[in-house]
Design a protein around this motif. Structure first.
Motif, PDB file in Angstrom:
ATOM      1  N   GLY A  24      40.463  51.884  46.735  1.00 10.45           N
ATOM      2  CA  GLY A  24      39.669  52.408  47.845  1.00 10.45           C
ATOM      3  C   GLY A  24      38.198  52.064  47.750  1.00 10.45           C
ATOM      4  N   ILE A  25      37.867  51.023  46.959  1.00 11.23           N
ATOM      5  CA  ILE A  25      36.471  50.596  46.788  1.00 11.23           C
ATOM      6  C   ILE A  25      36.286  49.270  47.517  1.00 11.23           C
ATOM      7  CG2 ILE A  25      34.693  49.938  45.114  1.00 11.23           C
ATOM      8  CD1 ILE A  25      36.307  51.620  43.049  1.00 11.23           C
ATOM      9  N   ASN A  26      35.285  49.192  48.386  1.00 11.73           N
ATOM     10  CA  ASN A  26      35.054  47.973  49.162  1.00 11.73           C
ATOM     11  C   ASN A  26      34.397  46.911  48.286  1.00 11.73           C
ATOM     12  OD1 ASN A  26      36.132  49.124  51.443  1.00 11.73           O
ATOM     13  ND2 ASN A  26      34.165  49.831  52.229  1.00 11.73           N
ATOM     14  N   ALA A  27      35.117  45.816  48.055  1.00  3.34           N
ATOM     15  CA  ALA A  27      34.624  44.727  47.223  1.00  3.34           C
ATOM     16  C   ALA A  27      35.082  43.404  47.810  1.00  3.34           C
ATOM     17  CB  ALA A  27      35.137  44.884  45.792  1.00  3.34           C
ATOM     18  N   ALA A  28      34.371  42.348  47.480  1.00 10.82           N
ATOM     19  CA  ALA A  28      34.730  41.004  47.957  1.00 10.82           C
ATOM     20  C   ALA A  28      34.184  39.982  46.966  1.00 10.82           C
ATOM     21  CB  ALA A  28      34.154  40.758  49.346  1.00 10.82           C
ATOM     22  N   PHE A  29      34.652  38.732  47.105  1.00 11.21           N
ATOM     23  CA  PHE A  29      34.078  37.649  46.301  1.00 11.21           C
ATOM     24  C   PHE A  29      33.733  36.501  47.233  1.00 11.21           C
ATOM     25  CE2 PHE A  29      38.676  36.923  46.180  1.00 11.21           C
ATOM     26  CZ  PHE A  29      38.787  35.591  46.535  1.00 11.21           C
ATOM     27  N   ILE A  30      32.803  35.685  46.781  1.00 10.97           N
ATOM     28  CA  ILE A  30      32.376  34.554  47.605  1.00 10.97           C
ATOM     29  C   ILE A  30      32.311  33.320  46.712  1.00 10.97           C
ATOM     30  CG2 ILE A  30      29.863  34.847  47.284  1.00 10.97           C
ATOM     31  CD1 ILE A  30      29.689  34.354  50.399  1.00 10.97           C
ATOM     32  N   ASN A  31      32.893  32.193  47.198  1.00  8.59           N
ATOM     33  CA  ASN A  31      32.864  30.967  46.402  1.00  8.59           C
ATOM     34  C   ASN A  31      33.081  29.754  47.294  1.00  8.59           C
ATOM     35  OD1 ASN A  31      35.774  30.423  46.666  1.00  8.59           O
ATOM     36  ND2 ASN A  31      36.037  32.171  45.294  1.00  8.59           N
ATOM     37  N   SER A  32      33.046  28.596  46.678  1.00  9.09           N
ATOM     38  CA  SER A  32      33.092  27.332  47.424  1.00  9.09           C
ATOM     39  C   SER A  32      34.438  27.054  48.062  1.00  9.09           C
ATOM     40  CB  SER A  32      32.724  26.171  46.487  1.00  9.09           C
ATOM     41  OG  SER A  32      33.600  26.155  45.382  1.00  9.09           O
ATOM     42  N   SER A  33      35.493  27.784  47.649  1.00 18.39           N
ATOM     43  CA  SER A  33      36.818  27.525  48.213  1.00 18.39           C
ATOM     44  C   SER A  33      36.989  28.145  49.601  1.00 18.39           C
ATOM     45  CB  SER A  33      37.907  28.064  47.279  1.00 18.39           C
ATOM     46  OG  SER A  33      37.909  29.483  47.280  1.00 18.39           O
ATOM     47  N   GLN A  34      36.043  29.013  49.994  1.00 22.38           N
ATOM     48  CA  GLN A  34      36.164  29.708  51.285  1.00 22.38           C
ATOM     49  C   GLN A  34      35.586  28.868  52.427  1.00 22.38           C
ATOM     50  OE1 GLN A  34      33.935  33.019  49.738  1.00 22.38           O
ATOM     51  NE2 GLN A  34      35.705  34.375  49.744  1.00 22.38           N
ATOM     52  N   THR A  35      36.100  29.103  53.604  1.00 25.59           N
ATOM     53  CA  THR A  35      35.552  28.424  54.776  1.00 25.59           C
ATOM     54  C   THR A  35      34.224  29.081  55.161  1.00 25.59           C
ATOM     55  OG1 THR A  35      36.631  29.908  56.342  1.00 25.59           O
ATOM     56  CG2 THR A  35      37.889  27.975  55.605  1.00 25.59           C
TER      57      THR A  35
END
Length: 700
Positions: free
Chosen positions: A83-94
């Protein structure tokens, strides 16, 4: 900083735990007070909570630097499940996916954002326009060339403290010696960081070391004793991973090879299959595992000797992260040492690497408690032997090995100290191979002097002589054996040499099982099956729903209401809401089918009473019985209600009972625990409320 009581509330609500592990609360308090910290905490010790919980307590966003996409994804999946809002960001994403994350950050919809050091350029707009609450550097040993997984991109991270001087930085890693720790804080520009070094003792891991003889046969027998359990086999080379996996497949095991030679997509698929229990056994090079937070790995095997103690410790630490008993097995051989020395000599800091290999070799050759040796490497000392390693369980038997030593040393002298261990043994045993015959060694006096001792046993005896200082290996002279000055006393003065009997490579038969555990006759298996079904539906690893340890506690305590379910360690508010009904329903159904009576509960209460009467504290009883502390307090409350000899006021004051009584008079639903918890705004623990209600109930 948030209130101390609020920390416990956050811990229970989001992570499902009633109490902090050692050092966690101190570290979190420092972070919330704006202090920089370095945390050295073993795998499975609870590092992640040290920055994940402060992220929830602080306003703004927490940036987490993590080395691998797989590790980020696993952590984010786990946080979202809680229930914790988290995300990741990297070069594989559009670009669209990245903009969606930026929008969520602008809307304060993300508390933790993960990125690799190479992807920090993607965070520029966030750095400029967003309140940064905390910066966490995970796997921080990667910043140091002294560390065992050096990663150059980590060395740029020092700019973060310069850019955000008022934002606390927390660096975390499972293993780092003093040189690495100093390097980490200096390169991150946090030289005054408070350093927390947790205990490295993972007592739930058994430590076993065996000579590398008939490895595959030993592994097969080992696995027959670990059916339906996840595990990793670490190998030195890609070729070995594939060979071991192929052999295991032929034996009927669900195994697959993993190494850097596979394509990125194939490696990702294998990792996902392992995480989701579709693959049971991974045969891998050391590249595998850093991105795995899988809590129910029950065993780790090292097919070859690791190159250093840090890597070995981190790799065995991937087993038993849920705290349940798990096995580790290390094979070692003379050939491993030779190969690893060749690797080490080619490195830029070869002197350091060779010294670390020597410590690893000493560990594998040890004749004393292995856990003592392992922990002392990290500066921690055990007073007593651990009782959970092969040396403690089967202490070595010494005998007068003087004649054996004299035969070996004399043969090496007659070979003019020009041959490696293999040839020396061939000459002693009277072999007739090309090397022996071409060099005329069949004519020297010590040829065939002791053929009755097996080749493998001779190898172990000579290794013991090396470890005792009578011999040394000239690695720069094709690994030839040389006599030391100590050898003269044995050859000419008849100095006594104690040797130990070589380790017998026992191929044990599988343990006999009384009844095979199936989803119908075993509650744990039924709960595991339910967990797997939910995990498949939600497309997350099963251990993110509940760990094996949590399921084991459900099996032992059999909660049948929301309040009882919340008492289980690992059950937080969101997991109660999301999964509580299904698991409680399964437990009730199983109980009805098996007609489980209250005798079982009485037995577990009586077990707690027995330890209480022996003077153990609730915390000690919980550790002894491997149960949640809140469960032990509920036992004490029940025992008190049943007039058992329990001094309830050891655990609750009369003023607390009066406060609970006052609350009882004003509550609409005084039979439930949560209304009391809310009434006291979290300042009174659930188990204190439970004890108080027991007193009030008995006094009526």
């Amino acid at each position: 900083m948030t209130k101390n009581t609020d920390l416990h509330s956050i811990l229970k609500t989001y992570f499902g735990y009633d109490t902090f592990r050692p050092l966690q609360e101190k570290i979190i308090t420092d972070v919330l007070n704006g202090k920089d910290t370095l945390v050295i905490m073993p795998t499975g010790g609870g590092k992640s909570i040290c920055y994940q919980l402060p992220a929830l307590a602080l306003s703004g966003i927490t940036i987490v630097i993590s080395p691998l996409i797989a590790l980020m994804k696993d952590q984010v999946d786990g946080l979202n499940t809680n229930g914790i809002n988290a995300a990741f960001i990297n070069s594989s994403q559009t670009e669209a996916e990245q903009h969606a994350i930026y929008d969520r950050v602008k809307n304060n919809d993300i508390k933790l954002l993960y990125a690799a050091p190479e992807s920090l350029s993607y965070l520029e707009s966030i750095f400029t326009n967003t309140e940064i609450a905390l910066i966490a550097i995970d796997e921080a040993h990667c910043i140091s060339s002294w560390g065992h997984d050096f990663r150059p991109a980590y060395q740029q991270l020092g700019f973060l403290k310069n850019r955000f001087p008022n934002v606390p930085v927390i660096a975390l890693t499972a293993t780092a010696d003093k040189a690495t720790r100093d390097d980490i804080v200096n390169q991150l520009n946090i030289p005054n960081a408070t350093q927390y070094v947790a205990s490295f003792d993972r007592s739930n891991l058994s430590l076993n070391v065996k000579p590398g003889v008939d490895r595959m046969q030993q592994i097969v027998r080992f696995l027959e004793n670990h059916t339906n359990e996840s595990g990793i086999i670490y190998c030195l080379s890609r070729k070995s991973t594939e060979a071991v996996a192929t052999k295991l497949l032929k034996e009927g095991f669900n195994a697959i090879a993993y190494h850097a030679g596979l394509g990125h997509e194939e490696r990702s698929t294998i990792q996902d299959q392992f995480i989701n229990d579709d693959i049971q056994i991974i045969c891998a090079t050391i590249a595998f595992g850093m991105g795995i937070d899988k809590s129910n790995i029950r065993w780790v095997i090292h097919y070859n000797l690791p190159k250093n103690m840090e890597g070995y410790y981190q790799e065995i630490g991937r087993a038993g992260r849920d705290g349940l008993a798990s096995d580790t097995l290390l094979f070692h051989s003379y050939a491993d040492v030779v190969q690893l020395r060749q690797f080490a000599e080619k490195t830029s800091n070869s002197e350091v690497q060779l010294a670390k290999l020597e410590r690893m070799k000493q560990y594998s050759d040890a004749l004393t408690c292995r856990r003592k040796i392992l922990l002392s490497y990290f500066g921690e000392y055990l007073e007593e032997d651990c009782g959970n390693c092969d040396v403690c369980k089967n202490p070595p038997q010494f005998f007068d090995g003087t004649i054996i030593a004299q035969k070996a040393l004399s043969c090496i002298a007659r070979l003019k100290e020009q041959e490696p261990i293999g040839t020396v043994i061939d000459v002693i045993r009277g072999a007739q191979n090309n090397t022996v015959l071409e060099k005329g060694y069949n004519h020297i006096k010590t040829y065939g002097i002791a053929p009755e001792i097996s080749w493998n046993n001779w190898q172990q005896y000579i290794i013991q002589l090396i470890n005792m200082g009578y011999l040394e290996i000239a690695f720069h002279e094709k690994n030839t054996l040389k006599l030391t000055t100590l050898a003269k006393a044995v050859l000419f003065n008849n100095e006594k040499v104690p040797l130990t009997k070589p380790t017998d490579v026992k191929i044990e038969a599988p343990k006999k099982t009384v009844e095979k555990a199936t989803p119908t006759n075993n509650l744990f298996e039924r709960l595991r099956q339910l967990r797997l079904e939910i995990a498949k539906e939600e497309d997350v690893p099963a251990y993110h729903i509940f760990t094996d340890a949590t399921l084991k506690e459900m099996e032992a305590e059999r909660p049948m209401s929301d309040e009882e379910f919340m008492q289980i360690s690992g059950v937080g508010k969101r997991k109660l809401q999301e999964y509580g009904y299904q698991f409680i329903k399964e437990i009730i159904a199983f109980t009805k089918e098996k007609k489980v009576k209250k005798e079982r509960k009485k037995n577990t209460y009586n077990e707690t009473l027995k330890w209480y009467q022996e003077g153990l504290s609730p915390e000690e009883i919980a550790e002894k019985r491997r149960l949640n502390l809140a469960t032990i307090y509920s036992h004490i409350a029940k025992l008190y209600e049943e007039d058992k000899p329990v001094d309830i006021y050891q655990f609750i004051s009369k003023s607390q009972v009066e406060a609970i009584e006052k609350a009882q008079e004003s509550l609409d639903n005084p039979s439930q625990l949560k209304p009391y918890f809310d009434y006291f705004e979290g300042s009174v623990d659930y188990f204190t409320i439970r004890l108080g209600l027991s007193v009030l109930k008995k006094n009526k």
